[in-house]
Design a protein around this motif. Structure first.
Motif, PDB file in Angstrom:
ATOM      1  N   ILE A   7     -12.379 -17.861 -37.102  1.00  0.00           N
ATOM      2  CA  ILE A   7     -12.171 -17.108 -36.082  1.00  0.00           C
ATOM      3  C   ILE A   7     -10.675 -17.414 -35.477  1.00  0.00           C
ATOM      4  CG2 ILE A   7     -12.420 -15.331 -34.409  1.00  0.00           C
ATOM      5  CD1 ILE A   7     -15.737 -15.392 -34.947  1.00  0.00           C
ATOM      6  N   ARG A   8      -9.350 -16.693 -35.379  1.00  0.00           N
ATOM      7  CA  ARG A   8      -8.656 -17.231 -34.665  1.00  0.00           C
ATOM      8  C   ARG A   8      -8.483 -15.979 -33.819  1.00  0.00           C
ATOM      9  NH1 ARG A   8      -5.291 -16.058 -38.657  1.00  0.00           N
ATOM     10  NH2 ARG A   8      -3.876 -14.232 -38.312  1.00  0.00           N
ATOM     11  N   VAL A   9      -8.237 -16.544 -32.649  1.00  0.00           N
ATOM     12  CA  VAL A   9      -7.739 -16.174 -31.393  1.00  0.00           C
ATOM     13  C   VAL A   9      -6.443 -15.306 -31.379  1.00  0.00           C
ATOM     14  CG1 VAL A   9      -8.519 -15.389 -29.006  1.00  0.00           C
ATOM     15  CG2 VAL A   9     -10.318 -16.848 -30.815  1.00  0.00           C
ATOM     16  N   GLU A  10      -5.900 -13.782 -30.866  1.00  0.00           N
ATOM     17  CA  GLU A  10      -4.322 -13.693 -30.692  1.00  0.00           C
ATOM     18  C   GLU A  10      -4.632 -12.879 -29.483  1.00  0.00           C
ATOM     19  OE1 GLU A  10      -3.598 -13.146 -35.157  1.00  0.00           O
ATOM     20  OE2 GLU A  10      -3.331 -10.773 -33.844  1.00  0.00           O
ATOM     21  N   GLN A  11      -3.572 -13.219 -28.202  1.00  0.00           N
ATOM     22  CA  GLN A  11      -3.798 -12.188 -27.395  1.00  0.00           C
ATOM     23  C   GLN A  11      -2.350 -11.776 -27.076  1.00  0.00           C
ATOM     24  OE1 GLN A  11      -5.894 -15.823 -25.270  1.00  0.00           O
ATOM     25  NE2 GLN A  11      -6.805 -14.435 -24.320  1.00  0.00           N
ATOM     26  N   GLU A  12      -2.511 -10.796 -26.858  1.00  0.00           N
ATOM     27  CA  GLU A  12      -1.421  -9.721 -25.804  1.00  0.00           C
ATOM     28  C   GLU A  12      -1.969  -8.590 -25.646  1.00  0.00           C
ATOM     29  OE1 GLU A  12       1.514  -8.308 -29.630  1.00  0.00           O
ATOM     30  OE2 GLU A  12      -0.301  -8.697 -30.957  1.00  0.00           O
ATOM     31  N   ALA A  13      -0.312  -8.329 -24.430  1.00  0.00           N
ATOM     32  CA  ALA A  13      -0.473  -7.330 -23.751  1.00  0.00           C
ATOM     33  C   ALA A  13      -1.593  -6.710 -23.070  1.00  0.00           C
ATOM     34  CB  ALA A  13      -0.168  -6.295 -24.517  1.00  0.00           C
ATOM     35  N   GLY A  14      -2.740  -7.683 -22.811  1.00  0.00           N
ATOM     36  CA  GLY A  14      -3.896  -7.121 -22.382  1.00  0.00           C
ATOM     37  C   GLY A  14      -5.073  -6.932 -23.317  1.00  0.00           C
ATOM     38  N   VAL A  15      -4.806  -7.344 -24.794  1.00  0.00           N
ATOM     39  CA  VAL A  15      -5.314  -6.918 -25.817  1.00  0.00           C
ATOM     40  C   VAL A  15      -6.263  -8.162 -26.029  1.00  0.00           C
ATOM     41  CG1 VAL A  15      -5.894  -6.202 -28.148  1.00  0.00           C
ATOM     42  CG2 VAL A  15      -5.164  -5.096 -26.473  1.00  0.00           C
ATOM     43  N   GLY A  34     -20.132 -19.080 -36.385  1.00  0.00           N
ATOM     44  CA  GLY A  34     -21.303 -18.884 -35.378  1.00  0.00           C
ATOM     45  C   GLY A  34     -20.443 -19.388 -33.821  1.00  0.00           C
ATOM     46  N   ARG A  35     -20.135 -20.541 -34.690  1.00  0.00           N
ATOM     47  CA  ARG A  35     -20.024 -21.071 -33.073  1.00  0.00           C
ATOM     48  C   ARG A  35     -18.613 -20.640 -32.146  1.00  0.00           C
ATOM     49  NH1 ARG A  35     -22.184 -25.573 -36.151  1.00  0.00           N
ATOM     50  NH2 ARG A  35     -20.465 -25.779 -37.504  1.00  0.00           N
ATOM     51  N   GLN A  36     -17.353 -20.189 -33.855  1.00  0.00           N
ATOM     52  CA  GLN A  36     -16.090 -19.810 -32.801  1.00  0.00           C
ATOM     53  C   GLN A  36     -16.561 -18.554 -31.952  1.00  0.00           C
ATOM     54  OE1 GLN A  36     -13.766 -20.466 -36.309  1.00  0.00           O
ATOM     55  NE2 GLN A  36     -14.548 -22.391 -36.730  1.00  0.00           N
ATOM     56  N   PHE A  37     -17.092 -17.630 -32.627  1.00  0.00           N
ATOM     57  CA  PHE A  37     -17.317 -15.951 -32.873  1.00  0.00           C
ATOM     58  C   PHE A  37     -18.006 -16.555 -30.848  1.00  0.00           C
ATOM     59  CE2 PHE A  37     -20.571 -12.704 -32.362  1.00  0.00           C
ATOM     60  CZ  PHE A  37     -19.588 -11.571 -32.118  1.00  0.00           C
ATOM     61  N   ARG A  38     -19.138 -17.412 -30.918  1.00  0.00           N
ATOM     62  CA  ARG A  38     -19.160 -17.232 -29.216  1.00  0.00           C
ATOM     63  C   ARG A  38     -18.936 -17.886 -28.529  1.00  0.00           C
ATOM     64  NH1 ARG A  38     -24.915 -20.532 -28.923  1.00  0.00           N
ATOM     65  NH2 ARG A  38     -23.651 -22.120 -30.549  1.00  0.00           N
ATOM     66  N   ALA A  39     -18.100 -18.983 -28.977  1.00  0.00           N
ATOM     67  CA  ALA A  39     -16.417 -19.679 -28.278  1.00  0.00           C
ATOM     68  C   ALA A  39     -15.638 -17.895 -27.694  1.00  0.00           C
ATOM     69  CB  ALA A  39     -16.021 -20.814 -28.721  1.00  0.00           C
ATOM     70  N   ALA A  40     -15.138 -17.486 -28.471  1.00  0.00           N
ATOM     71  CA  ALA A  40     -14.181 -17.081 -28.332  1.00  0.00           C
ATOM     72  C   ALA A  40     -15.340 -15.784 -27.332  1.00  0.00           C
ATOM     73  CB  ALA A  40     -13.803 -15.787 -29.606  1.00  0.00           C
ATOM     74  N   LEU A  41     -16.034 -15.101 -27.305  1.00  0.00           N
ATOM     75  CA  LEU A  41     -16.572 -14.061 -26.459  1.00  0.00           C
ATOM     76  C   LEU A  41     -17.071 -14.746 -25.157  1.00  0.00           C
ATOM     77  CD1 LEU A  41     -17.946 -12.236 -29.250  1.00  0.00           C
ATOM     78  CD2 LEU A  41     -16.438 -11.059 -28.367  1.00  0.00           C
ATOM     79  N   THR A  42     -17.251 -15.931 -24.994  1.00  0.00           N
ATOM     80  CA  THR A  42     -17.118 -16.541 -23.945  1.00  0.00           C
ATOM     81  C   THR A  42     -16.122 -16.671 -22.947  1.00  0.00           C
ATOM     82  OG1 THR A  42     -17.679 -18.705 -24.891  1.00  0.00           O
ATOM     83  CG2 THR A  42     -20.109 -16.926 -23.820  1.00  0.00           C
TER      84      THR A  42
END
Length: 257
Positions: A7-15, A34-42
């Protein structure tokens, strides 16, 4: 060595955009996922005004990594379920609305993840399938709560028990999706919805999301715990072992009597 990127996390303009990023594996779910999903959402997602989940490649997510389950029997399924459920709990607890864009197949846990969205966009070629009982397992990821809530108990039971795929048009008609768009325009449409939400009044949108979920009674911690216990038990049962073996050997399962 760390986990391979799932899972790659991208952040821009509040998204905060979570990109399922292992297209060569059709974004199959394993322990790294599973680990990356949990880490991104916490982590990153908690500061966003909208969370968007999209996928690279031909398919959104074809479900669990069955070969991995076979290599790590018994504890593997329940541990993976616990990790995914931790991420889903965080997802459902977010103040930010969640936009999901489904391209190609969303099967098994892939469908469970899609059903956690507040706005669900489907490409015209999307195909949805519960999949679990086909390999002797029980549905997970909250699907036994979210699918009946979306399409009704009778239709959900048919889908669970027969595992027939549902196309995008049927899913829209059943109330599972917010909108169906051309496959080529799916990502652009999802980005546009996410940006529109992120530009809105965050407190009002968060309160609206909370009220709708409270009224619907869609998913609870107790229900997720029950699903995790069930899939762990089924995975180590004779049916579960035979279902997984048959899938990997590309043959019809012979269910124990």
């Amino acid at each position: 060595m760390g986990d391979p990127e799932r899972i790659r996390v991208e952040q821009e303009a509040g998204v905060c955009r979570l990109v399922l990023s292992s297209p060569e594996r059709h974004n199959a779910v394993d322990h790294a996922f599973g680990r990356q999903f949990r880490a991104a959402l916490t982590g990153p997602a908690t500061e966003a005004r909208c969370v968007e989940i999209v996928a690279e490649g031909a398919n959104f997510c074809v479900g669990g990594d069955i070969s991995g389950f076979a290599a790590e029997p018994d504890r593997s399924l329940s541990e993976l379920a616990d990790a995914i459920h931790a991420g889903e709990r965080a997802l459902l607890d977010l103040a930010a609305p969640v936009v999901v864009a489904v391209n190609g197949w969303a099967a098994g846990i892939g469908l469970s993840l899609a059903l956690c969205g507040d706005v669900i966009l489907l490409g015209e070629g999307a195909r949805l399938r519960p999949a679990y009982t086909a390999i002797g397992l029980t549905p997970d990821g909250g699907m036994t709560a979210t699918l009946p809530a979306a399409v009704g108990r009778a239709r959900a039971m048919e889908l669970f028990l027969t595992n027939r795929p549902m196309g995008a048009a049927e899913a829209l008609g059943a109330g599972l999706a917010s909108r169906v768009v051309d496959d080529d325009a799916l990502r652009l449409a999802a980005d546009g919805v996410a940006e529109q939400i992120a530009a809105g009044p965050p407190a009002a949108l968060a309160a609206t999301k909370r009220l709708v979920r409270q009224a619907g009674g869609v998913l609870s911690d107790a229900h997720l715990d029950a699903e995790a216990a069930s899939i762990g038990e089924r995975g180590s049962s004779p049916e579960g072992r035979e279902g997984i073996a048959a899938f990997l050997e590309k043959r019809a399962p012979v269910w124990p009597v």
